[in-house]
Design a protein around this motif. Structure first.
Motif, PDB file in Angstrom:
ATOM      1  N   GLN A   1       0.669  -1.392   0.062  1.00 47.99           N
ATOM      2  CA  GLN A   1      -0.034   0.016   0.029  1.00 47.99           C
ATOM      3  C   GLN A   1       0.729   1.429   0.035  1.00 47.99           C
ATOM      4  O   GLN A   1       0.426   2.210  -0.748  1.00 47.99           O
ATOM      5  CB  GLN A   1      -0.527   0.053   1.315  1.00 47.99           C
ATOM      6  N   SER A   2       2.024   1.155   0.883  1.00 44.21           N
ATOM      7  CA  SER A   2       2.631   2.430   0.945  1.00 44.21           C
ATOM      8  C   SER A   2       3.564   2.594  -0.493  1.00 44.21           C
ATOM      9  O   SER A   2       4.216   3.607  -0.834  1.00 44.21           O
ATOM     10  CB  SER A   2       3.725   2.162   1.936  1.00 44.21           C
TER      11      SER A   2
ATOM     12  N   ILE B   1       2.537   2.046  -3.635  1.00 43.18           N
ATOM     13  CA  ILE B   1       1.549   1.870  -4.757  1.00 43.18           C
ATOM     14  C   ILE B   1       2.199   2.874  -5.917  1.00 43.18           C
ATOM     15  O   ILE B   1       1.837   2.330  -7.105  1.00 43.18           O
ATOM     16  CB  ILE B   1       0.250   2.451  -4.390  1.00 43.18           C
ATOM     17  N   ASP B   2       3.171   3.710  -5.664  1.00 44.08           N
ATOM     18  CA  ASP B   2       3.498   4.673  -6.620  1.00 44.08           C
ATOM     19  C   ASP B   2       4.931   4.211  -7.077  1.00 44.08           C
ATOM     20  O   ASP B   2       5.652   4.903  -8.012  1.00 44.08           O
ATOM     21  CB  ASP B   2       3.457   6.237  -6.358  1.00 44.08           C
ATOM     22  N   ASP B   3       5.550   3.014  -6.509  1.00 41.03           N
ATOM     23  CA  ASP B   3       6.821   2.819  -6.888  1.00 41.03           C
ATOM     24  C   ASP B   3       6.816   1.213  -7.631  1.00 41.03           C
ATOM     25  O   ASP B   3       6.723   0.408  -6.701  1.00 41.03           O
ATOM     26  CB  ASP B   3       7.637   2.705  -5.716  1.00 41.03           C
ATOM     27  N   PRO B   4       6.799   1.169  -8.804  1.00 37.11           N
ATOM     28  CA  PRO B   4       6.783  -0.070  -9.434  1.00 37.11           C
ATOM     29  C   PRO B   4       7.744  -1.016  -9.147  1.00 37.11           C
ATOM     30  O   PRO B   4       7.453  -2.258  -8.990  1.00 37.11           O
ATOM     31  CB  PRO B   4       6.945   0.121 -10.829  1.00 37.11           C
TER      32      PRO B   4
END
Length: 354
Positions: free
Chosen positions: A157-158, A160-163
């Protein structure tokens, strides 16, 4: 000196023959039909009658009760007329034997006689202790993958913006989920095996077919580590076994051999005829097992190297399942191992029904 001690020095060892003729014949008839061992005490603690097999308990000497707690129960019953129950440990000191667990119940027959009923509950106590240990072990083992999955879910969840991080955490989730799945599968297998009646499905089983099946199910795992799995099995060799359970035992041994062996080594399955039994061995060229660990490797959840087991996805139940399968068939399992040289696990199964 207490009256029990004074009287004990005067009386002969009690037998199953009646000493107190006033004991009602009807009461004796009922006692003879009991499954429990029993003692009837007359006035002043004299032993009026005992069951035939009571002598093995070692509770009587010179016509009296030797165990102080049981003597106290008799006094309490004489004083208040009420039944009393205690669970006690007796013996256990001779030749390192474990203590015997018994349940003793005291009750009053009439104004002169007190009845002691004695049951051996050693097996029930052992089973209860094993059940508590098993539940505690299962709870401990489940905490690791479940806790890891919860932490990884938060990490996903933390991130989510780091593929890249997301892919890494997802891979870890798959690993922990696989570990949890393996643990549940092994627990299910062990529970099913313990509830199964081997004689219902046991039959003459060709060893070469079962070995081929076990090797086939572990082929991908062996190929992933560049390990050759070889077999030296005589055609026509048979054992009296449940085919599915025998395949499970061999598969567990092969998985262990592959997981704990370095790449570019070999695992060999052999079988020889011992007359009334067949010996099936799985040998590897792996890390081996130290002599201090060998007596315990068949215990549930025991691991010689917990870190290595986590890496390989081991649950600590594979060898316990193997041992249970062998024991249920009237066979056994042996291990010989040298650290850094390899291990050989040997299964011995009967060729015919007992």
């Amino acid at each position: 000196m207490a009256w029990r001690d004074r009287f004990a020095k005067q009386q002969p060892v009690a037998t199953s023959n009646p000493i107190e003729p006033e004991l009602p014949a009807a009461a004796l008839s009922v006692l003879e039909g009991l499954q429990s061992e029993w003692i009837v005490l007359g006035p002043y603690g004299r032993i009026a009658r005992t069951s035939a097999n009571l002598g093995s308990y070692g509770l009587l000497r010179r016509g009296g009760i030797t165990h102080p707690d049981i003597a106290d129960m008799v006094d309490m019953t004489r004083a208040d007329g009420e039944p009393h129950t205690r669970e006690l440990s007796i013996g256990g000191s001779e030749h390192g034997a474990p203590p015997r667990e018994i349940r003793v119940r005291s009750s009053q027959i009439d104004t002169d006689h007190v009845l002691l009923l004695i049951d051996d509950i050693s097996n029930a106590v052992r089973v209860d202790a094993m059940r508590r240990d098993f539940v505690a072990n299962v709870s401990h083992e489940l905490k690791t993958p479940v806790g890891a999955l919860l932490l990884l879910a938060d990490a996903v969840q933390s991130a989510i913006d780091d593929p890249e991080a997301l892919a890494r955490f997802t891979e870890r989730i798959q690993t922990e989920a696989q570990r949890l799945s393996s643990l549940v599968r092994d627990l299910t297998d062990l529970s099913r095996l313990q509830a199964a009646d081997v004689t219902m499905h046991a039959a003459a089983t060709p060893v070469d077919c079962v070995v081929a099946e076990a090797i086939d199910t572990t082929r991908l795992l062996a190929q992933s580590k560049r390990i050759d799995v070889l077999q030296e099995i005589s055609v026509g060799l048979e054992v009296y076994a449940d085919e599915e359970q025998l395949a499970t035992a061999l598969r567990n041994l092969l998985v262990n051999a592959i997981n704990y062996s370095p790449s570019f080594t070999k695992v060999t399955v052999t079988a020889i005829d011992l007359g009334d039994r067949v010996e099936i061995s799985v040998s590897d060229e792996g890390i081996g097992i130290g002599p201090e660990d060998q007596p315990r490797i068949f215990e549930r959840f025991y691991r010689t190297d917990p870190a290595r087991s986590r890496e390989s996805g081991g649950t600590g139940l594979g060898l316990a399942i193997v041992k249970h399968i062998c024991s249920a068939h009237g066979g056994d399992v042996l291990v010989t191992s040298v650290p850094e040289q390899g291990s050989t696990f040997t299964l011995r199964f009967p060729k015919q029904a007992a």
